[in-house]
Design an enzyme around this catalytic site. Structure first.
Site, PDB file in Angstrom:
ATOM      1  N   LYS A 160      42.230  36.168 -10.482  1.00  0.00           N
ATOM      2  CA  LYS A 160      42.996  34.917 -10.350  1.00  0.00           C
ATOM      3  C   LYS A 160      44.218  35.120  -9.440  1.00  0.00           C
ATOM      4  CE  LYS A 160      43.775  34.638 -14.828  1.00  0.00           C
ATOM      5  NZ  LYS A 160      43.167  35.920 -15.253  1.00  0.00           N
TER       6      LYS A 160
ATOM      7  N   ARG B 298      46.357  28.503 -21.479  1.00  0.00           N
ATOM      8  CA  ARG B 298      45.509  29.553 -22.040  1.00  0.00           C
ATOM      9  C   ARG B 298      45.090  29.228 -23.464  1.00  0.00           C
ATOM     10  NH1 ARG B 298      47.295  34.107 -18.827  1.00  0.00           N
ATOM     11  NH2 ARG B 298      46.500  36.061 -19.592  1.00  0.00           N
TER      12      ARG B 298
ATOM     13  N   ARG C 287      43.748  48.857 -11.391  1.00  0.00           N
ATOM     14  CA  ARG C 287      44.702  47.996 -10.671  1.00  0.00           C
ATOM     15  C   ARG C 287      46.037  48.711 -10.447  1.00  0.00           C
ATOM     16  NH1 ARG C 287      45.857  42.154 -12.903  1.00  0.00           N
ATOM     17  NH2 ARG C 287      46.228  43.323 -14.818  1.00  0.00           N
TER      18      ARG C 287
ATOM     19  N   ARG D 298      43.034  42.073 -24.816  1.00  0.00           N
ATOM     20  CA  ARG D 298      43.160  40.888 -23.953  1.00  0.00           C
ATOM     21  C   ARG D 298      41.815  40.187 -23.810  1.00  0.00           C
ATOM     22  NH1 ARG D 298      45.591  43.833 -19.034  1.00  0.00           N
ATOM     23  NH2 ARG D 298      45.381  41.854 -17.916  1.00  0.00           N
TER      24      ARG D 298
END
Ligand code: AP5
Ligand code: MG
Length: 209
Positions: free
Chosen positions: A13, A88, A122, A166
């Site tokens: 995203k 969310r 990441r 998550r």
């Protein structure tokens, strides 16, 4: 154009939002980045949310909605924006519907195995926010941002334990938004597991830009 980027952690995203921001000249509003900025400045909000974020849980809806409302009132949001990571939860979507008429919801779809590969590799520039991946989108020099030379960092919630939480939180709290926005007729799903250039093409098709 007012749009939401919806999708699980690691779906890309943020990566795609910075490309759309550059292409359309509208702000990229990431609630995760806004919270992380508060954490690094040690504001009252930052101190409240740090441990919640580090475990990969969601910040309470009232704090999140108040922060987003304030951000959307800034002049640069008048012409449109990309909301990344908000809403969310259903209550957040209901709160947003009261203040905004959306043009599009882009739903990023990706397998859990690929999400875990992306999140555990990441790296991010602490200065400009640019996102890298050690294998899929490496910087030119290892560990250093191409744009400003800053040392890249690992997000506190990119540990395997926090990533697994998550993903569970996404399934329970955020995935129901897909049906919510499908019922509103706004959603366009893109295959986010493809290579970055292909995903950007899918996003442009979804946005008709
Ligand atoms: P947030 O910052 O929004 O994190 P997230 O939703 O978990 O999503 P990520 O930022 O991890 O992933 P992304 O989809 O942006 O992927 P990226 O582009 O970086 O939220 C963090 C926390 O803040 C939450 O857990 C919560 O505590 C709190 N929070 C935020 N919003 C909230 C809300 N509304 N309500 C309550 N709490 C909230 O890409 C990932 C990696 O993959 C990168 O390494 C990238 O280089 C790589 N990559 C990207 N695309 C590709 C591709 N196509 N192929 C290969 N690699 C790729
Ligand atoms: Mg992100």
């Amino acid at each position: 154009m007012k749009m939401i980027f919806l999708g699980p952690p690691g779906a890309g995203k943020g990566t795609m939002a910075s490309k759309v921001k550059a292409a359309m000249g509208i702000p990229h509003i990431s609630t995760g980045e806004l919270f992380r900025d508060n954490v690094s400045r040690q504001t009252e909000l930052g101190l409240q949310v740090k441990s919640i974020m580090d475990r990969g849980d969601l910040v309470p809806d009232d704090l999140t909605v108040a922060m987003v409302k304030e951000r959307l009132e800034r002049p640069d949001a008048e012409k449109g924006y990309i909301l990344d990571g908000f809403p969310r939860t259903i209550p957040q979507a209901e709160a947003l519907a009261k203040i905004v008429e959306l043009d599009c919801v882009v739903n990023f779809s990706c397998s859990d195995e690929e999400l875990i590969r992306r999140l555990t590799g990441r790296r991010q520039c602490p200065k400009c926010g640019r996102i890298y991946h050690i294998a899929f989108m490496p910087p030119k020099a290892e560990g250093v941002c191409d744009d400003d030379g800053a040392t890249l960092s690992i997000r506190a919630d990119d540990t395997l334990e926090a990533v697994q939480n998550r993903l569970e939180v996404y399934e329970a709290a955020t995935k129901p938004l897909i049906s919510w926005y499908t019922n509103n007729g706004l959603i366009k799903t893109v295959d986010a597991s493809a290579a970055p250039d292909a995903v950007f093409d899918f996003v442009k098709d979804a946005l008709e830009i």
